[in-house]
Motif scaffolding. Structure first.
Motif, mmCIF file in Angstrom:
data_model
loop_
_atom_site.group_PDB
_atom_site.id
_atom_site.type_symbol
_atom_site.label_atom_id
_atom_site.label_comp_id
_atom_site.label_asym_id
_atom_site.label_seq_id
_atom_site.Cartn_x
_atom_site.Cartn_y
_atom_site.Cartn_z
ATOM 1 N N ASP A 48 -4.314 6.213 -6.696
ATOM 2 C CA ASP A 48 -3.662 5.032 -6.100
ATOM 3 C C ASP A 48 -3.784 5.072 -4.588
ATOM 4 O O ASP A 48 -3.663 6.144 -3.975
ATOM 5 C CB ASP A 48 -2.160 5.017 -6.443
ATOM 6 C CG ASP A 48 -1.923 4.497 -7.849
ATOM 7 O OD1 ASP A 48 -2.905 4.117 -8.509
ATOM 8 O OD2 ASP A 48 -0.756 4.497 -8.266
ATOM 9 N N LEU A 49 -3.956 3.894 -3.987
ATOM 10 C CA LEU A 49 -4.155 3.811 -2.536
ATOM 11 C C LEU A 49 -3.017 4.446 -1.738
ATOM 12 O O LEU A 49 -3.264 5.192 -0.789
ATOM 13 C CB LEU A 49 -4.337 2.339 -2.133
ATOM 14 C CG LEU A 49 -4.450 2.088 -0.633
ATOM 15 C CD1 LEU A 49 -5.725 2.723 -0.061
ATOM 16 C CD2 LEU A 49 -4.436 0.597 -0.332
ATOM 17 N N LYS A 50 -1.774 4.169 -2.101
ATOM 18 C CA LYS A 50 -0.624 4.679 -1.336
ATOM 19 C C LYS A 50 -0.628 6.204 -1.320
ATOM 20 O O LYS A 50 -0.334 6.828 -0.299
ATOM 21 C CB LYS A 50 0.699 4.194 -1.951
ATOM 22 C CG LYS A 50 0.884 2.712 -1.872
ATOM 23 C CD LYS A 50 1.592 2.306 -0.569
ATOM 24 C CE LYS A 50 1.686 0.798 -0.450
ATOM 25 N NZ LYS A 50 1.571 0.303 0.898
ATOM 26 N N VAL A 51 -0.953 6.787 -2.441
ATOM 27 C CA VAL A 51 -0.972 8.254 -2.550
ATOM 28 C C VAL A 51 -2.120 8.818 -1.712
ATOM 29 O O VAL A 51 -1.970 9.818 -0.997
ATOM 30 C CB VAL A 51 -1.115 8.678 -4.042
ATOM 31 C CG1 VAL A 51 -1.289 10.181 -4.197
ATOM 32 C CG2 VAL A 51 0.096 8.197 -4.831
ATOM 33 N N ARG A 52 -3.250 8.149 -1.754
ATOM 34 C CA ARG A 52 -4.404 8.603 -0.956
ATOM 35 C C ARG A 52 -4.075 8.567 0.531
ATOM 36 O O ARG A 52 -4.369 9.506 1.269
ATOM 37 C CB ARG A 52 -5.617 7.695 -1.208
ATOM 38 C CG ARG A 52 -6.172 7.830 -2.603
ATOM 39 C CD ARG A 52 -7.541 7.217 -2.679
ATOM 40 N NE ARG A 52 -7.550 5.800 -2.923
ATOM 41 C CZ ARG A 52 -8.381 4.943 -2.360
ATOM 42 N NH1 ARG A 52 -9.270 5.366 -1.479
ATOM 43 N NH2 ARG A 52 -8.354 3.683 -2.671
ATOM 44 N N ALA A 53 -3.448 7.471 0.953
ATOM 45 C CA ALA A 53 -3.118 7.321 2.379
ATOM 46 C C ALA A 53 -2.131 8.402 2.809
ATOM 47 O O ALA A 53 -2.294 9.020 3.870
ATOM 48 C CB ALA A 53 -2.545 5.937 2.629
ATOM 49 N N GLN A 54 -1.147 8.661 1.976
ATOM 50 C CA GLN A 54 -0.141 9.671 2.309
ATOM 51 C C GLN A 54 -0.791 11.067 2.421
ATOM 52 O O GLN A 54 -0.532 11.814 3.369
ATOM 53 C CB GLN A 54 0.945 9.666 1.217
ATOM 54 C CG GLN A 54 2.096 10.623 1.465
ATOM 55 C CD GLN A 54 2.900 10.274 2.717
ATOM 56 O OE1 GLN A 54 3.076 9.092 3.031
ATOM 57 N NE2 GLN A 54 3.344 11.284 3.457
ATOM 58 N N ARG A 55 -1.687 11.365 1.485
ATOM 59 C CA ARG A 55 -2.369 12.677 1.514
ATOM 60 C C ARG A 55 -3.210 12.811 2.783
ATOM 61 O O ARG A 55 -3.217 13.836 3.454
ATOM 62 C CB ARG A 55 -3.293 12.833 0.293
ATOM 63 C CG ARG A 55 -2.557 13.094 -1.006
ATOM 64 C CD ARG A 55 -3.580 13.247 -2.125
ATOM 65 N NE ARG A 55 -2.955 13.300 -3.434
ATOM 66 C CZ ARG A 55 -3.621 13.125 -4.572
ATOM 67 N NH1 ARG A 55 -4.911 12.868 -4.557
ATOM 68 N NH2 ARG A 55 -3.003 13.208 -5.727
#
Ligand code: DC
Length: 223
Positions: free
Chosen positions: A149-156
Protein backbone atom coordinates in the motif's frame (compact mmCIF):
# COMPACT_ATOMS: atom_id res chain seq x y z
CA UNK A 1 16.29 -23.55 0.36
CA UNK A 2 18.35 -26.21 -1.25
CA UNK A 3 19.52 -25.33 -4.73
CA UNK A 4 22.03 -27.46 -6.61
CA UNK A 5 22.68 -25.29 -9.63
CA UNK A 6 26.07 -23.60 -9.49
CA UNK A 7 24.72 -20.36 -10.95
CA UNK A 8 21.40 -18.82 -10.01
CA UNK A 9 19.60 -15.55 -10.65
CA UNK A 10 16.86 -14.21 -8.40
CA UNK A 11 14.83 -11.26 -9.72
CA UNK A 12 12.92 -8.99 -7.37
CA UNK A 13 10.80 -6.33 -9.04
CA UNK A 14 8.13 -3.95 -7.88
CA UNK A 15 7.25 -0.31 -7.31
CA UNK A 16 9.34 2.05 -5.16
CA UNK A 17 9.38 1.48 -1.44
CA UNK A 18 8.09 -2.08 -1.34
CA UNK A 19 11.16 -3.26 0.56
CA UNK A 20 12.91 -4.86 -2.41
CA UNK A 21 16.41 -3.73 -1.56
CA UNK A 22 16.25 -4.45 2.18
CA UNK A 23 14.89 -7.91 1.42
CA UNK A 24 17.37 -8.60 -1.36
CA UNK A 25 20.36 -7.59 0.79
CA UNK A 26 19.41 -10.05 3.54
CA UNK A 27 18.77 -12.87 1.07
CA UNK A 28 22.09 -12.18 -0.66
CA UNK A 29 23.89 -12.63 2.66
CA UNK A 30 21.90 -15.72 3.66
CA UNK A 31 22.40 -17.46 0.31
CA UNK A 32 25.85 -16.10 -0.47
CA UNK A 33 24.79 -14.29 -3.63
CA UNK A 34 25.96 -11.00 -5.08
CA UNK A 35 23.39 -8.28 -4.51
CA UNK A 36 22.84 -5.87 -7.38
CA UNK A 37 20.89 -2.69 -6.69
CA UNK A 38 19.90 -1.71 -10.24
CA UNK A 39 17.98 1.35 -9.00
CA UNK A 40 21.28 2.73 -7.68
CA UNK A 41 22.70 2.52 -11.22
CA UNK A 42 19.81 4.58 -12.63
CA UNK A 43 20.17 7.00 -9.74
CA UNK A 44 23.90 7.33 -10.46
CA UNK A 45 23.39 8.25 -14.11
CA UNK A 46 20.71 10.73 -13.04
CA UNK A 47 23.07 12.31 -10.52
CA UNK A 48 25.83 12.59 -13.14
CA UNK A 49 23.44 14.15 -15.68
CA UNK A 50 22.14 16.69 -13.16
CA UNK A 51 25.66 17.59 -12.16
CA UNK A 52 26.63 18.19 -15.79
CA UNK A 53 23.38 20.04 -16.53
CA UNK A 54 22.36 17.49 -19.17
CA UNK A 55 18.58 17.29 -19.61
CA UNK A 56 16.77 14.02 -20.49
CA UNK A 57 15.97 15.30 -23.99
CA UNK A 58 19.64 16.07 -24.80
CA UNK A 59 20.44 12.94 -26.77
CA UNK A 60 24.04 13.85 -27.67
CA UNK A 61 24.79 14.95 -24.10
CA UNK A 62 23.34 11.75 -22.69
CA UNK A 63 25.28 9.57 -25.15
CA UNK A 64 28.52 11.28 -24.13
CA UNK A 65 27.65 11.02 -20.46
CA UNK A 66 26.97 7.29 -20.75
CA UNK A 67 30.37 6.82 -22.39
CA UNK A 68 32.32 8.93 -19.93
CA UNK A 69 30.71 8.06 -16.57
CA UNK A 70 32.31 5.31 -14.50
CA UNK A 71 29.95 3.75 -11.99
CA UNK A 72 30.98 1.04 -9.58
CA UNK A 73 30.07 -0.40 -6.21
CA UNK A 74 32.57 -0.65 -3.35
CA UNK A 75 32.83 -3.63 -1.01
CA UNK A 76 30.04 -2.17 1.15
CA UNK A 77 27.80 -1.92 -1.91
CA UNK A 78 28.01 1.86 -1.89
CA UNK A 79 28.05 3.64 -5.22
CA UNK A 80 31.08 5.45 -6.61
CA UNK A 81 30.65 7.76 -9.57
CA UNK A 82 33.91 8.57 -11.34
CA UNK A 83 35.74 7.37 -8.24
CA UNK A 84 33.80 9.52 -5.75
CA UNK A 85 31.49 8.06 -3.11
CA UNK A 86 27.98 9.32 -3.89
CA UNK A 87 25.76 6.99 -1.88
CA UNK A 88 24.01 9.77 0.03
CA UNK A 89 23.60 12.07 -2.98
CA UNK A 90 21.88 9.45 -5.13
CA UNK A 91 19.24 8.86 -2.42
CA UNK A 92 18.43 12.59 -2.01
CA UNK A 93 15.41 14.57 -3.10
CA UNK A 94 16.79 15.98 -6.34
CA UNK A 95 17.80 12.60 -7.77
CA UNK A 96 14.61 10.92 -6.49
CA UNK A 97 12.56 13.53 -8.31
CA UNK A 98 14.41 13.23 -11.61
CA UNK A 99 15.39 9.54 -11.79
CA UNK A 100 12.27 8.32 -13.59
CA UNK A 101 12.55 10.63 -16.65
CA UNK A 102 16.23 9.65 -17.07
CA UNK A 103 15.40 5.96 -16.56
CA UNK A 104 12.90 6.14 -19.41
CA UNK A 105 15.65 6.98 -21.97
CA UNK A 106 16.18 3.88 -24.16
CA UNK A 107 19.98 4.44 -24.44
CA UNK A 108 20.31 4.63 -20.66
CA UNK A 109 18.37 1.39 -20.30
CA UNK A 110 20.36 -0.37 -22.96
CA UNK A 111 23.76 0.50 -21.39
CA UNK A 112 22.68 -0.36 -17.83
CA UNK A 113 20.87 -3.54 -18.87
CA UNK A 114 24.01 -4.73 -20.64
CA UNK A 115 26.10 -4.07 -17.54
CA UNK A 116 23.59 -5.84 -15.27
CA UNK A 117 23.64 -8.89 -17.57
CA UNK A 118 27.46 -8.97 -17.57
CA UNK A 119 27.55 -9.02 -13.77
CA UNK A 120 24.72 -11.54 -13.51
CA UNK A 121 26.26 -13.87 -16.08
CA UNK A 122 29.54 -13.97 -14.17
CA UNK A 123 28.17 -14.77 -10.72
CA UNK A 124 25.03 -15.87 -8.90
CA UNK A 125 23.06 -12.75 -8.16
CA UNK A 126 19.94 -11.36 -6.61
CA UNK A 127 18.91 -8.21 -8.46
CA UNK A 128 16.20 -5.76 -7.54
CA UNK A 129 14.59 -3.31 -9.94
CA UNK A 130 11.62 -2.78 -12.22
CA UNK A 131 12.39 -4.89 -15.29
CA UNK A 132 14.67 -7.66 -14.03
CA UNK A 133 12.20 -10.52 -14.51
CA UNK A 134 10.74 -9.13 -17.74
CA UNK A 135 13.76 -7.76 -19.64
CA UNK A 136 17.17 -8.08 -17.96
CA UNK A 137 16.89 -11.76 -16.98
CA UNK A 138 13.65 -13.14 -18.44
CA UNK A 139 15.00 -16.64 -17.73
CA UNK A 140 15.82 -15.93 -14.07
CA UNK A 141 15.54 -19.00 -11.84
CA UNK A 142 13.24 -17.22 -9.41
CA UNK A 143 11.11 -14.13 -9.93
CA UNK A 144 9.25 -12.14 -7.33
CA UNK A 145 7.09 -9.04 -7.63
CA UNK A 146 6.53 -7.07 -4.43
CA UNK A 147 3.56 -4.78 -3.88
CA UNK A 148 2.61 -2.65 -0.84
CA UNK A 149 0.00 0.00 0.00
CA UNK A 150 1.19 3.51 -0.84
CA UNK A 151 0.82 4.90 2.71
CA UNK A 152 2.94 2.10 4.14
CA UNK A 153 5.58 2.54 1.45
CA UNK A 154 5.80 6.28 2.10
CA UNK A 155 6.10 5.76 5.85
CA UNK A 156 8.88 3.18 5.40
CA UNK A 157 10.79 5.41 2.99
CA UNK A 158 10.37 8.36 5.36
CA UNK A 159 11.98 6.46 8.24
CA UNK A 160 14.77 5.28 5.92
CA UNK A 161 15.51 8.89 4.88
CA UNK A 162 15.54 10.01 8.50
CA UNK A 163 18.04 7.27 9.38
CA UNK A 164 20.29 8.34 6.51
CA UNK A 165 19.99 12.05 7.35
CA UNK A 166 18.17 12.81 4.08
CA UNK A 167 15.63 15.62 4.40
CA UNK A 168 12.30 14.84 2.76
CA UNK A 169 8.82 15.30 4.22
CA UNK A 170 6.34 12.42 4.32
CA UNK A 171 4.11 14.34 1.93
CA UNK A 172 6.96 14.88 -0.57
CA UNK A 173 7.87 11.20 -0.37
CA UNK A 174 4.31 10.07 -1.04
CA UNK A 175 4.04 12.39 -4.03
CA UNK A 176 7.42 11.24 -5.33
CA UNK A 177 6.55 7.53 -5.05
CA UNK A 178 3.25 8.08 -6.88
CA UNK A 179 4.87 10.07 -9.66
CA UNK A 180 7.76 7.64 -10.11
CA UNK A 181 5.41 4.66 -10.27
CA UNK A 182 3.35 6.46 -12.91
CA UNK A 183 6.37 7.23 -15.11
CA UNK A 184 8.07 3.87 -14.49
CA UNK A 185 4.91 1.94 -15.42
CA UNK A 186 4.00 3.95 -18.48
CA UNK A 187 7.36 4.33 -20.26
CA UNK A 188 7.70 2.64 -23.65
CA UNK A 189 10.96 0.77 -22.91
CA UNK A 190 11.01 -1.88 -20.19
CA UNK A 191 8.14 -0.53 -18.08
CA UNK A 192 7.56 -1.63 -14.52
CA UNK A 193 5.50 -4.79 -14.94
CA UNK A 194 5.08 -8.10 -13.19
CA UNK A 195 6.50 -10.94 -15.27
CA UNK A 196 3.82 -13.54 -16.03
CA UNK A 197 5.79 -16.17 -14.13
CA UNK A 198 6.72 -13.99 -11.13
CA UNK A 199 5.35 -14.74 -7.67
CA UNK A 200 3.52 -11.69 -6.33
CA UNK A 201 3.96 -10.90 -2.64
CA UNK A 202 1.97 -8.19 -0.87
CA UNK A 203 4.29 -6.90 1.85
CA UNK A 204 1.84 -4.40 3.40
CA UNK A 205 1.33 -6.48 6.51
CA UNK A 206 4.69 -8.24 6.52
CA UNK A 207 7.82 -7.53 8.50
CA UNK A 208 11.13 -7.67 6.64
CA UNK A 209 11.86 -11.05 8.25
CA UNK A 210 8.50 -12.37 7.04
CA UNK A 211 9.04 -11.23 3.49
CA UNK A 212 12.56 -12.66 3.47
CA UNK A 213 11.16 -16.00 4.66
CA UNK A 214 8.41 -16.04 2.03
CA UNK A 215 11.03 -15.69 -0.69
CA UNK A 216 13.65 -18.01 0.80
CA UNK A 217 11.01 -20.73 1.28
CA UNK A 218 10.41 -20.67 -2.47
CA UNK A 219 14.06 -20.70 -3.46
CA UNK A 220 14.47 -24.44 -3.48
CA UNK A 221 15.84 -27.26 -5.60
CA UNK A 222 16.78 -26.41 -9.16
CA UNK A 223 18.19 -29.51 -10.82
O1 DC B 1 14.76 1.14 -6.69
P1 DC B 1 14.92 2.66 -6.68
O2 DC B 1 13.75 3.36 -6.07
O3 DC B 1 16.23 3.09 -6.12
O4 DC B 1 14.93 3.05 -8.24
C1 DC B 1 15.05 4.38 -8.65
C2 DC B 1 14.47 4.55 -10.05
O5 DC B 1 15.26 3.89 -11.00
C3 DC B 1 13.05 4.04 -10.27
O6 DC B 1 12.07 4.99 -9.96
C4 DC B 1 13.04 3.69 -11.73
C5 DC B 1 14.47 3.38 -12.06
N1 DC B 1 14.74 1.94 -12.22
C6 DC B 1 14.43 1.39 -13.44
O7 DC B 1 13.88 2.07 -14.31
N2 DC B 1 14.75 0.09 -13.67
C7 DC B 1 15.33 -0.66 -12.73
N3 DC B 1 15.64 -1.94 -13.01
C8 DC B 1 15.62 -0.11 -11.47
C9 DC B 1 15.29 1.20 -11.24
Amino acid sequence: MNFKKSHIIIAIDGPSGTGKSTTAKIIAKDLNLTYLDTGAMYRAITFAALEEGITPDDKIGMDQLLKSTRIRFDEKNQILINGILREKEIRGKEVSQMVSPYSAIPEVRSVLTEWQREIGNEQSCILDGRDIGTVVFPNADFKFFLITDLKVRAQRRFLECQEKGIEMSLEDIEKNLTERDRIDSSRATAPLRKADDAVEIDTTQLSIQEQVKKIEDRVSVVA
